[in-house]
Design a protein around this motif. Sequence first.
Motif, PDB file in Angstrom:
ATOM      1  N   LEU A 349      34.330   1.965  20.403  1.00 41.04           N
ATOM      2  CA  LEU A 349      34.049   3.354  20.762  1.00 41.04           C
ATOM      3  C   LEU A 349      34.842   4.328  19.897  1.00 41.04           C
ATOM      4  CD1 LEU A 349      32.299   4.823  22.908  1.00 41.04           C
ATOM      5  CD2 LEU A 349      34.359   5.011  24.303  1.00 41.04           C
ATOM      6  N   PHE A 350      36.009   3.907  19.408  1.00 44.24           N
ATOM      7  CA  PHE A 350      36.811   4.781  18.548  1.00 44.24           C
ATOM      8  C   PHE A 350      36.114   5.065  17.222  1.00 44.24           C
ATOM      9  CE2 PHE A 350      40.252   3.307  21.356  1.00 44.24           C
ATOM     10  CZ  PHE A 350      40.843   4.518  21.644  1.00 44.24           C
ATOM     11  N   GLU A 351      35.196   4.198  16.832  1.00 45.76           N
ATOM     12  CA  GLU A 351      34.511   4.372  15.556  1.00 45.76           C
ATOM     13  C   GLU A 351      33.161   5.072  15.709  1.00 45.76           C
ATOM     14  OE1 GLU A 351      36.382   3.655  13.144  1.00 45.76           O
ATOM     15  OE2 GLU A 351      37.841   2.601  14.405  1.00 45.76           O
ATOM     16  N   GLU A 352      32.700   5.247  16.942  1.00 49.66           N
ATOM     17  CA  GLU A 352      31.407   5.898  17.146  1.00 49.66           C
ATOM     18  C   GLU A 352      31.512   7.377  16.789  1.00 49.66           C
ATOM     19  OE1 GLU A 352      27.954   6.416  20.607  1.00 49.66           O
ATOM     20  OE2 GLU A 352      29.621   5.012  20.892  1.00 49.66           O
ATOM     21  N   SER A 353      30.499   7.900  16.132  1.00 54.86           N
ATOM     22  CA  SER A 353      30.538   9.282  15.661  1.00 54.86           C
ATOM     23  C   SER A 353      30.437  10.261  16.822  1.00 54.86           C
ATOM     24  CB  SER A 353      29.385   9.535  14.691  1.00 54.86           C
ATOM     25  OG  SER A 353      28.136   9.514  15.381  1.00 54.86           O
ATOM     26  N   ASP A 354      30.931  11.470  16.588  1.00 53.79           N
ATOM     27  CA  ASP A 354      30.839  12.508  17.608  1.00 53.79           C
ATOM     28  C   ASP A 354      29.378  12.791  17.954  1.00 53.79           C
ATOM     29  OD1 ASP A 354      33.542  12.566  17.283  1.00 53.79           O
ATOM     30  OD2 ASP A 354      33.673  14.690  16.744  1.00 53.79           O
ATOM     31  N   GLY A 355      28.520  12.773  16.958  1.00 52.71           N
ATOM     32  CA  GLY A 355      27.103  13.050  17.199  1.00 52.71           C
ATOM     33  C   GLY A 355      26.472  12.019  18.110  1.00 52.71           C
ATOM     34  N   SER A 356      26.801  10.753  17.885  1.00 57.58           N
ATOM     35  CA  SER A 356      26.264   9.686  18.728  1.00 57.58           C
ATOM     36  C   SER A 356      26.785   9.808  20.153  1.00 57.58           C
ATOM     37  CB  SER A 356      26.638   8.326  18.144  1.00 57.58           C
ATOM     38  OG  SER A 356      26.236   7.278  19.002  1.00 57.58           O
ATOM     39  N   LEU A 357      28.083  10.085  20.289  1.00 56.02           N
ATOM     40  CA  LEU A 357      28.650  10.259  21.624  1.00 56.02           C
ATOM     41  C   LEU A 357      28.031  11.451  22.339  1.00 56.02           C
ATOM     42  CD1 LEU A 357      32.449   9.574  20.995  1.00 56.02           C
ATOM     43  CD2 LEU A 357      30.894   8.190  22.374  1.00 56.02           C
ATOM     44  N   ARG A 358      27.844  12.523  21.609  1.00 57.48           N
ATOM     45  CA  ARG A 358      27.228  13.718  22.217  1.00 57.48           C
ATOM     46  C   ARG A 358      25.859  13.386  22.795  1.00 57.48           C
ATOM     47  NH1 ARG A 358      27.196  19.666  21.105  1.00 57.48           N
ATOM     48  NH2 ARG A 358      25.146  20.408  21.775  1.00 57.48           N
ATOM     49  N   GLU A 359      25.058  12.693  22.042  1.00 58.59           N
ATOM     50  CA  GLU A 359      23.703  12.366  22.500  1.00 58.59           C
ATOM     51  C   GLU A 359      23.756  11.460  23.731  1.00 58.59           C
ATOM     52  OE1 GLU A 359      19.701  12.558  22.804  1.00 58.59           O
ATOM     53  OE2 GLU A 359      20.996  13.717  21.442  1.00 58.59           O
ATOM     54  N   ARG A 360      24.586  10.430  23.696  1.00 62.36           N
ATOM     55  CA  ARG A 360      24.658   9.480  24.810  1.00 62.36           C
ATOM     56  C   ARG A 360      25.239  10.114  26.062  1.00 62.36           C
ATOM     57  NH1 ARG A 360      27.330   4.887  25.370  1.00 62.36           N
ATOM     58  NH2 ARG A 360      29.002   5.278  23.865  1.00 62.36           N
ATOM     59  N   TRP A 361      26.335  10.860  25.881  1.00 57.52           N
ATOM     60  CA  TRP A 361      27.038  11.345  27.055  1.00 57.52           C
ATOM     61  C   TRP A 361      26.364  12.566  27.672  1.00 57.52           C
ATOM     62  CZ3 TRP A 361      32.983  10.614  25.843  1.00 57.52           C
ATOM     63  CH2 TRP A 361      33.235   9.238  25.750  1.00 57.52           C
ATOM     64  N   ILE A 362      25.780  13.431  26.872  1.00 55.82           N
ATOM     65  CA  ILE A 362      25.009  14.533  27.452  1.00 55.82           C
ATOM     66  C   ILE A 362      23.766  13.986  28.141  1.00 55.82           C
ATOM     67  CG2 ILE A 362      23.590  16.540  26.877  1.00 55.82           C
ATOM     68  CD1 ILE A 362      25.686  17.391  24.900  1.00 55.82           C
ATOM     69  N   GLY A 363      23.153  12.953  27.546  1.00 59.30           N
ATOM     70  CA  GLY A 363      22.020  12.294  28.204  1.00 59.30           C
ATOM     71  C   GLY A 363      22.421  11.694  29.548  1.00 59.30           C
ATOM     72  N   THR A 364      23.643  11.176  29.628  1.00 54.29           N
ATOM     73  CA  THR A 364      24.149  10.637  30.889  1.00 54.29           C
ATOM     74  C   THR A 364      24.270  11.736  31.945  1.00 54.29           C
ATOM     75  OG1 THR A 364      25.379   8.869  29.775  1.00 54.29           O
ATOM     76  CG2 THR A 364      26.115   9.497  31.983  1.00 54.29           C
TER      77      THR A 364
END
Length: 472
Positions: A349-364
Motif C-alpha cells: 500500500l505504501f507504493e500505491e499511487s495517490d490517484g489509485s488510492l483516491r479512486e478506491r477510497w472515494i469509491g468506498t
Amino acid sequence: MHDSEADNRKHWAIVGGGMLGMTLAYRLAQRGQRVTLLEAAPTLGGLASAWRLGDVTWDRFYHVTLLSDTHLHALLAEIGVEESMRWVETKTGFYSGGELYSMSNSVEFLRFPPLTLAEKLRLGATIFYASKLKNWKSLEKVSVESWLRRHSGAGVFEKIWLPLLKAKLGDAYRDTSAAFIWAHINRMYAARRSGLKKEMFGYVPGGYAAILDRLAETLRGAGVRIECDAPVHEAVAAEQGGVRVTYGGEPPRRFDNVVFTTPTPVISRALPDLTAGERERFDGVRYLGIVCASLLLKKPISKYYVTNITDAWVPLTAVIEMTTIVDREELGGHALVYLPKYVPSDDPLFEESDGSLRERWIGTLEKMYPHFSRDDVQAFQVCRARSVMALPTLGYSERLPPLQTSIPGVYAVNSAHILKGNLNVNETVQVADEAIAGVLAPALAAGQSPTTPTRPTRGDDAQAARELIARP
C-alpha cells in the motif's frame, strides 16, 4: 546566561523533533542543560506535524486530546495554550453488515442488531473487566485472540473483535498480546470517567500547528538550538569523552549526551557500536505503518467522530470525521475527514499511487454513505509513515531495547517504550517525563547548574491544569 557559563553546562543532542523530542528538549533546558534538537525533516512535529490541504492548514494525521491526558494537559498549560482548548461531546458509529449504527451510549449498545442480547452482555462484561485490570504485564503473556475468545465468546469475537483487530493490525493480530486491547479500553474508560460518562474530546484552535509553533517558540526562548533538515547518520563514542554525532552535511560534532527519540530501526542504523544483543533487541521491534488520506469536503458525511468498521470489503481501518470536534470555521467552512489504514511497514500500500488510492477510497465512501458524492471533495491528499506504532507482541516488555545503551552517553527514548497505553501524544509526553525522572536523572544530576530551576517555568499554569483535570 553568559557564554562562559554556558560552556560549563552539559551539551545534549536530542535526535527527533516530534512531540517526544521537543518535550525532552524543553525539560532538559528547564534543568539548565545546553540542548540541540536535530530533526531530519524540514519542519518540527513528526507525526504531529501539519500541512496544507487545499486552502486549509491542519494536522497531517488525526489527533484529539482527552480530559484524562494529564501529561499533555500539563505541557500545554506550561506553554500557555491549554486554556484555549475547546471541548466537544462526541459520538461513535459502527459500520457492520453494510449498515451504519450509532454506538454512543448504553441504549444504542443494547439495540445493536449484529449481536444477540447474550453476546451484548458478554461484550459489555469483557470491557468492564478489562477496565478494572491492573496487572497489565500478565496480559503480555496471552495473545489478544485467545484472551478475547475466552472472555467474550466465539460469537462476539468473530462478529466484532476479529474484524476490528484485522482492520487495525492486519494479520499481525495473531502475534499481538492482550495488553493491546487492555490499553485501548483503559484510555477510553479514563476519558469517560473524566468526562462524566461522556466522550469529551478536545483540540487547540489552529490544531497541532499552533501547539508546535508555541512549543518551538518556548524552546528557543529557553536557549534550545533547533536544526531541521539534519538527519543523524551516525553516533559513536568520542575519544575525548562524550559522543561524536554526524548529521546533515555538517562535520562530526561532539555532545556530552545524545538521546534518540526516533523509531528503533533508525536508531539501530545510526549506532554502529551497539552490542550484538542490543542490536537484536532494536531490530526485533515490529512496527505498523499508516497510509492516511485527508479529505476536505463541502459538507460532513456523518455525525460520528469515529466510525469503526467490521465489514472485510472496506479497505480502511476507520472513518474519522474531524469536524465533529473542530469548528468548521477553522477549516474555511469545509468538513475534514481522515481515512486511515494501518499496515505493516513493508506493505505494498505504501507504493500505491495517490490517484489509485483516491479512486478506491472515494469509491468506498460512495458505497458506505449513499448521500456522499465525489463532487463534494475539495481536496484529497495522502500521507504515509512506515514506522508509527510498535506492535505489543507477546512478551513485549521483556524484549525491549534498553533506554540506556552500552555506548556511554547514548540513550534510546522513543514511543516503543509506551507499555501501559496505546500510541497517542499524551503517552509520548509521558515517556519523556518518565525518562527525565528516571534513566536520564543521573546524567542530569552530574550536569545540573545549582542556580537552574528544576520546576517548569510556568509551574502555576501547570498546577492550574492539574487542578482542572482533578475536578469531579
